[in-house]
Design a protein around this motif. Sequence first.
Motif, PDB file in Angstrom:
ATOM      1  N   UNK A  17     -22.295 -45.487   4.977  1.00  0.00           N
ATOM      2  CA  UNK A  17     -22.968 -45.906   4.023  1.00  0.00           C
ATOM      3  C   UNK A  17     -22.143 -46.233   2.727  1.00  0.00           C
ATOM      4  N   UNK A  18     -22.326 -47.233   2.069  1.00  0.00           N
ATOM      5  CA  UNK A  18     -21.555 -47.585   0.986  1.00  0.00           C
ATOM      6  C   UNK A  18     -22.539 -47.218  -0.174  1.00  0.00           C
ATOM      7  N   UNK A  19     -22.114 -46.608  -1.305  1.00  0.00           N
ATOM      8  CA  UNK A  19     -22.906 -46.239  -2.358  1.00  0.00           C
ATOM      9  C   UNK A  19     -22.510 -47.551  -3.410  1.00  0.00           C
ATOM     10  N   UNK A  20     -23.366 -48.060  -3.848  1.00  0.00           N
ATOM     11  CA  UNK A  20     -23.241 -49.083  -4.834  1.00  0.00           C
ATOM     12  C   UNK A  20     -23.536 -48.838  -6.207  1.00  0.00           C
ATOM     13  N   UNK A  21     -22.489 -48.717  -7.135  1.00  0.00           N
ATOM     14  CA  UNK A  21     -22.540 -48.250  -8.450  1.00  0.00           C
ATOM     15  C   UNK A  21     -23.113 -49.324  -9.318  1.00  0.00           C
ATOM     16  N   UNK A  22     -24.078 -48.929 -10.202  1.00  0.00           N
ATOM     17  CA  UNK A  22     -24.481 -49.937 -11.211  1.00  0.00           C
ATOM     18  C   UNK A  22     -23.158 -50.080 -12.180  1.00  0.00           C
ATOM     19  N   UNK A  23     -23.126 -51.081 -12.835  1.00  0.00           N
ATOM     20  CA  UNK A  23     -22.087 -51.327 -13.801  1.00  0.00           C
ATOM     21  C   UNK A  23     -22.298 -50.250 -14.970  1.00  0.00           C
ATOM     22  N   UNK A  24     -21.265 -49.731 -15.313  1.00  0.00           N
ATOM     23  CA  UNK A  24     -21.391 -48.866 -16.471  1.00  0.00           C
ATOM     24  C   UNK A  24     -21.439 -49.137 -17.856  1.00  0.00           C
ATOM     25  N   UNK A  25     -21.912 -48.797 -19.027  1.00  0.00           N
ATOM     26  CA  UNK A  25     -22.099 -49.420 -20.171  1.00  0.00           C
ATOM     27  C   UNK A  25     -20.807 -49.091 -20.828  1.00  0.00           C
ATOM     28  N   UNK A  26     -20.188 -49.829 -21.711  1.00  0.00           N
ATOM     29  CA  UNK A  26     -18.890 -49.675 -22.509  1.00  0.00           C
ATOM     30  C   UNK A  26     -18.995 -48.406 -23.046  1.00  0.00           C
ATOM     31  N   UNK A  76     -21.429 -41.384 -23.673  1.00  0.00           N
ATOM     32  CA  UNK A  76     -20.969 -42.949 -24.084  1.00  0.00           C
ATOM     33  C   UNK A  76     -20.113 -43.228 -23.336  1.00  0.00           C
ATOM     34  N   UNK A  77     -19.405 -42.488 -22.566  1.00  0.00           N
ATOM     35  CA  UNK A  77     -17.931 -42.605 -21.977  1.00  0.00           C
ATOM     36  C   UNK A  77     -18.142 -43.498 -20.764  1.00  0.00           C
ATOM     37  N   UNK A  78     -17.249 -44.299 -20.380  1.00  0.00           N
ATOM     38  CA  UNK A  78     -17.110 -45.265 -19.294  1.00  0.00           C
ATOM     39  C   UNK A  78     -16.884 -44.540 -17.950  1.00  0.00           C
TER      40      UNK A  78
END
Length: 359
Positions: free
Chosen positions: A25-34, A279-281
């Motif tokens: 199974x691949x875990x799809x990561x949501x885009x991180x905020x800047x 708030x770190x990427x």
Amino acid sequence: MQRKSLGLVALIAIPGLFFGLIFTMLLLLAPAKPAAADCGPAVSVVIDGNTKVEGYTEEQLKNAAAIMGAGKALDLSVKGQMISVMVSLGESGLRVLDHGDGPGPDSRGLFQQRDNGAWGSYADRMDPTRSATNFINALQAVAGWELLEPTIAGNRVQRNADPYHYQKYWPEAVKLVQALSNSKFSLQGSDCAVPGQSGAGDDYPWKNSPTWLQAGANASSTSPLGMYYRECVDFALWRVNQQMGSTKAPFKFLNGSFRPDGQGLGSALTWKAGWDAKGWDSGSTPRVGAVVWYAPGAGGADPSFGHVAVVKEVKGNGTYVEEGYNGNPAPADHSYYTRTVTNTVPSAFLYLPTQEEKK
């Protein structure tokens, strides 16, 4: 705190023992905020005022020095530094170019690295130290590169059509490295992380201190960072402090004060949430110095607490070298380890703030 050793993940190679894990199974990561990085002045290269090289601007000399500095951080030989400067001369004239060319319209930076995932983000490719670090990691992964002609060694990394493209730049690279040697430049830091400056090997300061299993879960087994000694989280937090320029007490980043919301950074389970709160990427691409985060059960990690480690080296074949503590079964638990892991195995890579992310 991690109370159970991390199961072994893909592509581990220990003399006499080989372990593997098949992922279905691949875990799809949501885009991180800047990242909202609270960096100070940018990390900069300072050249000795008396150092001049005919035909080169101060900008070009600083970029050559940044390449040499990245090489020194990775224990690269002087010849390797010369090869790296030679390739940058041949690709960009030692300038951070924000454009490509016909064969590579998406190429950027000192090394004209492509936007194909192998060389990091746009910010990575435009940063002299990061782009040099990624080039050098790829160079060091070339079998027998030290024995090759310099232009051939460079071509094995860049894979351009003419393997002798860099040959004419070799004399100039030799001249530049010789001119900038003997401490004629320095890297001046800030509160931003310096990728690749995370130490070498097992330099964890409390490697002989008692674990919580030996001394009990109390103050005698708690490090100055507020984590239990020789746990994966304490080593990773040491690396965070180290890269951010905090190498002795009072340390800048502590378990109890890392998050701005007053919560502790806690066990590996909550590190991704701690990064988000600060708030770190974060993302899915390994970078040298980034914290590797395994959610519970991911990659064989503890099913309750997960695991954290640190990226020591990024290879050019879809793998990286991970370093950490408490990642092996007893009796080798609560000690330093390294292993090679496929990029897709961890749940996320937690990045430290750099000047580019502040812009």
